[in-house]
Design a protein around this motif. Structure first.
Motif, PDB file in Angstrom:
ATOM      1  N   SER A 193      11.547   1.502 -25.872  1.00 19.31           N
ATOM      2  CA  SER A 193      10.188   1.925 -25.535  1.00 19.31           C
ATOM      3  C   SER A 193       9.932   1.710 -24.050  1.00 19.31           C
ATOM      4  O   SER A 193      10.290   0.674 -23.493  1.00 19.31           O
ATOM      5  CB  SER A 193       9.162   1.133 -26.351  1.00 19.31           C
ATOM      6  N   ALA A 194       9.331   2.712 -23.403  1.00 14.40           N
ATOM      7  CA  ALA A 194       9.011   2.621 -21.985  1.00 14.40           C
ATOM      8  C   ALA A 194       7.874   1.624 -21.773  1.00 14.40           C
ATOM      9  O   ALA A 194       6.950   1.555 -22.590  1.00 14.40           O
ATOM     10  CB  ALA A 194       8.603   3.990 -21.447  1.00 14.40           C
ATOM     11  N   PRO A 195       7.898   0.857 -20.683  1.00 12.92           N
ATOM     12  CA  PRO A 195       6.890  -0.191 -20.475  1.00 12.92           C
ATOM     13  C   PRO A 195       5.477   0.344 -20.270  1.00 12.92           C
ATOM     14  O   PRO A 195       4.512  -0.396 -20.448  1.00 12.92           O
ATOM     15  CB  PRO A 195       7.394  -0.910 -19.215  1.00 12.92           C
ATOM     16  N   ASP A 196       5.336   1.614 -19.876  1.00 15.71           N
ATOM     17  CA  ASP A 196       4.002   2.151 -19.618  1.00 15.71           C
ATOM     18  C   ASP A 196       3.490   3.029 -20.753  1.00 15.71           C
ATOM     19  O   ASP A 196       2.507   3.757 -20.599  1.00 15.71           O
ATOM     20  CB  ASP A 196       3.995   2.949 -18.308  1.00 15.71           C
ATOM     21  N   ARG A 197       4.134   2.986 -21.902  1.00 15.28           N
ATOM     22  CA  ARG A 197       3.705   3.824 -23.021  1.00 15.28           C
ATOM     23  C   ARG A 197       2.324   3.424 -23.517  1.00 15.28           C
ATOM     24  O   ARG A 197       1.932   2.264 -23.464  1.00 15.28           O
ATOM     25  CB  ARG A 197       4.702   3.711 -24.180  1.00 15.28           C
ATOM     26  N   ALA A 198       1.586   4.402 -24.006  1.00 13.28           N
ATOM     27  CA  ALA A 198       0.270   4.172 -24.610  1.00 13.28           C
ATOM     28  C   ALA A 198       0.237   4.948 -25.920  1.00 13.28           C
ATOM     29  O   ALA A 198      -0.344   6.032 -25.996  1.00 13.28           O
ATOM     30  CB  ALA A 198      -0.836   4.620 -23.669  1.00 13.28           C
ATOM     31  N   PRO A 199       0.877   4.428 -26.970  1.00  9.57           N
ATOM     32  CA  PRO A 199       1.014   5.193 -28.223  1.00  9.57           C
ATOM     33  C   PRO A 199      -0.321   5.565 -28.855  1.00  9.57           C
ATOM     34  O   PRO A 199      -0.450   6.638 -29.448  1.00  9.57           O
ATOM     35  CB  PRO A 199       1.812   4.256 -29.128  1.00  9.57           C
ATOM     36  N   CYS A 200      -1.312   4.721 -28.722  1.00  3.55           N
ATOM     37  CA  CYS A 200      -2.617   5.026 -29.300  1.00  3.55           C
ATOM     38  C   CYS A 200      -3.279   6.167 -28.526  1.00  3.55           C
ATOM     39  O   CYS A 200      -3.824   7.107 -29.118  1.00  3.55           O
ATOM     40  CB  CYS A 200      -3.501   3.786 -29.279  1.00  3.55           C
ATOM     41  N   ARG A 201      -3.229   6.098 -27.214  1.00  7.32           N
ATOM     42  CA  ARG A 201      -3.780   7.187 -26.396  1.00  7.32           C
ATOM     43  C   ARG A 201      -3.083   8.502 -26.709  1.00  7.32           C
ATOM     44  O   ARG A 201      -3.743   9.548 -26.826  1.00  7.32           O
ATOM     45  CB  ARG A 201      -3.628   6.862 -24.913  1.00  7.32           C
ATOM     46  N   GLU A 202      -1.766   8.441 -26.859  1.00  5.31           N
ATOM     47  CA  GLU A 202      -1.013   9.661 -27.162  1.00  5.31           C
ATOM     48  C   GLU A 202      -1.466  10.276 -28.474  1.00  5.31           C
ATOM     49  O   GLU A 202      -1.592  11.507 -28.595  1.00  5.31           O
ATOM     50  CB  GLU A 202       0.483   9.342 -27.189  1.00  5.31           C
ATOM     51  N   ARG A 203      -1.750   9.433 -29.463  1.00  4.58           N
ATOM     52  CA  ARG A 203      -2.201   9.954 -30.749  1.00  4.58           C
ATOM     53  C   ARG A 203      -3.608  10.530 -30.642  1.00  4.58           C
ATOM     54  O   ARG A 203      -3.904  11.582 -31.223  1.00  4.58           O
ATOM     55  CB  ARG A 203      -2.168   8.846 -31.805  1.00  4.58           C
ATOM     56  N   GLN A 204      -4.491   9.873 -29.903  1.00  5.61           N
ATOM     57  CA  GLN A 204      -5.869  10.335 -29.778  1.00  5.61           C
ATOM     58  C   GLN A 204      -5.997  11.619 -28.961  1.00  5.61           C
ATOM     59  O   GLN A 204      -6.991  12.339 -29.085  1.00  5.61           O
ATOM     60  CB  GLN A 204      -6.739   9.241 -29.147  1.00  5.61           C
ATOM     61  N   THR A 205      -5.001  11.909 -28.138  1.00  6.83           N
ATOM     62  CA  THR A 205      -5.052  13.105 -27.283  1.00  6.83           C
ATOM     63  C   THR A 205      -4.011  14.142 -27.671  1.00  6.83           C
ATOM     64  O   THR A 205      -3.792  15.104 -26.929  1.00  6.83           O
ATOM     65  CB  THR A 205      -4.853  12.709 -25.804  1.00  6.83           C
ATOM     66  N   SER A 206      -3.398  13.981 -28.825  1.00  6.39           N
ATOM     67  CA  SER A 206      -2.275  14.848 -29.211  1.00  6.39           C
ATOM     68  C   SER A 206      -2.687  16.305 -29.402  1.00  6.39           C
ATOM     69  O   SER A 206      -1.875  17.209 -29.264  1.00  6.39           O
ATOM     70  CB  SER A 206      -1.616  14.326 -30.496  1.00  6.39           C
ATOM     71  N   GLY A 207      -3.944  16.559 -29.722  1.00  3.88           N
ATOM     72  CA  GLY A 207      -4.401  17.932 -29.947  1.00  3.88           C
ATOM     73  C   GLY A 207      -4.831  18.654 -28.695  1.00  3.88           C
ATOM     74  O   GLY A 207      -5.366  19.764 -28.773  1.00  3.88           O
ATOM     75  N   GLY A 208      -4.640  18.032 -27.542  1.00  7.31           N
ATOM     76  CA  GLY A 208      -5.036  18.651 -26.289  1.00  7.31           C
ATOM     77  C   GLY A 208      -6.416  18.231 -25.823  1.00  7.31           C
ATOM     78  O   GLY A 208      -6.813  18.541 -24.698  1.00  7.31           O
TER      79      GLY A 208
END
Length: 322
Positions: A161-176
């Motif tokens: 996993s990359a140190p700057d990942r934001a998995p929650c943000r990625e999920r909340q913004t996945s639809g554009g």
């Protein structure tokens, strides 16, 4: 009518997952530098959710018990500092409340809280309202982000996993689009409706929207196992809280109400700060408070902010109300 948990109670996780990953105001209410001015003439009504109610801070008062109001929350401290008699103060805040619960009864795990706005009348002279966090589902958002943080940290241990990942943000913004931003925008109109209703019920009252205190630090790296979040998600959630407070400030301004900033005076006193300075407790509280909620120090700090606003309005004259 709905039964809901409060913002922080929604973030309760199993102990096994939790343990591993799980200007600045002074603390005393009476320490404000501003000179006292006469308090508003007439009753004070406090409306709001669990950040107003102060769940798990001893001691509990008022009914229903399921609202979990503390007699040391900021409305109680403000009323005491203003020298209001018991009959001049009504705290109808309730853990789990949304904007809808201000105009309709709210079922709790232990009793039903009447519509909070029913406490506001033509004789009311001061109203504070702290609401909006449950409308955007902030408690469940943190729960989901913590679960994502658990998976992130497990991957980090094996170098995946990359140190700057934001998995929650990625999920909340996945639809554009940002799902949380969308909820904040939708809540804006509901807050405006609440403020309009307060003004119709109490045209002579000073009305203040009370913002939320700082929950997370500016740097994700400064938040360790206390919250169990990926560093990038610490930054993301902080930004969402700032956006929520900005919306509340704008709604207050548009309605001719005051806005009480509790974010700035609590910056650096977040849930990841040291236990002897923080205003908000982490997922496993070290002081009597609900998870991810203000502790007694935080409620005192919020009371200070409200008192500064009330006293400043008393000196210059409020644009709406006496």
């Amino acid at each position: 009518m709905r039964t809901r948990t409060s913002l922080g109670l929604a973030v309760t996780l199993s102990c096994a997952a939790l343990v591993t990953v799980v200007g600045v105001a002074r603390d005393g209410v009476g320490d404000t530098a501003t000179s006292p001015t006469p308090p508003p003439r007439g009753p004070y009504v406090a409306l709001g959710d669990s950040y107003t109610a102060g769940p798990k801070i001893p001691g509990r008062h008022g009914k229903p018990a399921g609202c979990d109001r503390s007699d040391r929350n900021y409305p109680a401290l403000v009323a005491a500092e203003l020298g209001l008699e018991r009959a001049e103060f009504r705290d109808v805040s309730c853990s789990g409340a949304t904007t809808g619960d201000l105009s309709a009864a709210q079922d709790t795990d232990d009793g039903t809280n009447p519509a909070q706005l029913s406490a506001v009348s033509a004789s009311t002279r001061l109203v504070t309202v702290g609401i909006g966090g449950n409308d955007i589902g902030f408690g469940s958002l943190i729960t989901g982000c913590v679960k994502a943080g658990v998976r992130y940290q497990l991957k980090s241990r094996i170098g995946d996993s990359a140190p700057d990942r934001a998995p929650c943000r990625e999920r909340q913004t996945s639809g554009g689009t940002d799902a949380v931003e969308t909820k904040i925008e939708a809540t804006s109109g509901r807050v405006a409706d609440v403020l309009g209703d307060i003004r119709r019920r109490a045209p002579e009252a000073r009305v203040y929207v009370v913002g939320y205190p700082t929950i997370l630090p500016a740097r994700g790296a400064d938040c360790g196992p206390e919250m169990g979040l990926a560093p990038g998600d610490v930054t993301y959630l902080r930004q969402k809280e700032q956006q929520l407070n900005t919306m509340l400030r704008e709604a207050a301004t548009d309605a001719g109400a005051g806005y009480v900033d509790t974010y700035a005076p609590s910056d650096g006193r977040d849930a990841c700060a040291k236990a002897d300075v923080r205003w908000v407790e982490p997922l496993i509280p070290a002081a009597p408070a609900a998870p991810v909620h203000p502790n007694e120090r935080g409620e005192r700090g919020m009371a200070q902010a409200v008192l500064r606003a009330v006293r400043a309005a008393g000196r210059r004259g409020s644009p709406r109300g006496p």
